[in-house]
Design an enzyme around this catalytic site. Sequence first.
Site, PDB file in Angstrom:
ATOM      1  N   ARG A 143       0.829  -1.215   0.000  1.00  0.00           N
ATOM      2  CA  ARG A 143       0.000   0.000   0.000  1.00  0.00           C
ATOM      3  C   ARG A 143       0.857   1.257   0.000  1.00  0.00           C
ATOM      4  O   ARG A 143       0.606   2.190  -0.771  1.00  0.00           O
ATOM      5  CB  ARG A 143      -0.954   0.007   1.197  1.00  0.00           C
ATOM      6  CG  ARG A 143      -2.053  -1.039   1.090  1.00  0.00           C
ATOM      7  CD  ARG A 143      -2.931  -1.059   2.312  1.00  0.00           C
ATOM      8  NE  ARG A 143      -2.119  -1.351   3.490  1.00  0.00           N
ATOM      9  CZ  ARG A 143      -2.469  -1.062   4.732  1.00  0.00           C
ATOM     10  NH1 ARG A 143      -3.615  -0.465   4.984  1.00  0.00           N
ATOM     11  NH2 ARG A 143      -1.682  -1.382   5.739  1.00  0.00           N
ATOM     12  N   ASN A 169      -6.130  -2.701   1.913  1.00  0.00           N
ATOM     13  CA  ASN A 169      -6.108  -4.157   2.026  1.00  0.00           C
ATOM     14  C   ASN A 169      -7.540  -4.660   2.124  1.00  0.00           C
ATOM     15  O   ASN A 169      -8.401  -4.007   2.719  1.00  0.00           O
ATOM     16  CB  ASN A 169      -5.361  -4.597   3.286  1.00  0.00           C
ATOM     17  CG  ASN A 169      -3.864  -4.471   3.156  1.00  0.00           C
ATOM     18  OD1 ASN A 169      -3.320  -4.369   2.065  1.00  0.00           O
ATOM     19  ND2 ASN A 169      -3.179  -4.477   4.288  1.00  0.00           N
TER      20      ASN A 169
END
Length: 91
Positions: free
Chosen positions: A20, A38
């Site tokens: 990320r 996520n």
Amino acid sequence: MARICLHAYVGGRVQGVGFRQATREEADRLELDGWVRNLDDGRVEVVWEGEEDRAKALERWLGRGPRHAEVSAVEVEQMPLQGIAGFVVRR
């Protein structure tokens, strides 16, 4: 060049490897707007928009991901522009 918005699900070893944060850094480098998060099923979801060539560059990058990731699948679809400003990591 026209702006486009893309939505992707990235599968493989993509959680717990800095995916990320690296995605946000790459999106910032490419001057894209959007978000990354996520998912409970182990995938990463990404929505981003920007100039078409830059947006497609992030799509290609997602197929590799950061150094410790092992990307096995990327599903991408185009969607209507969302009017997103900035790029953030969602929890």
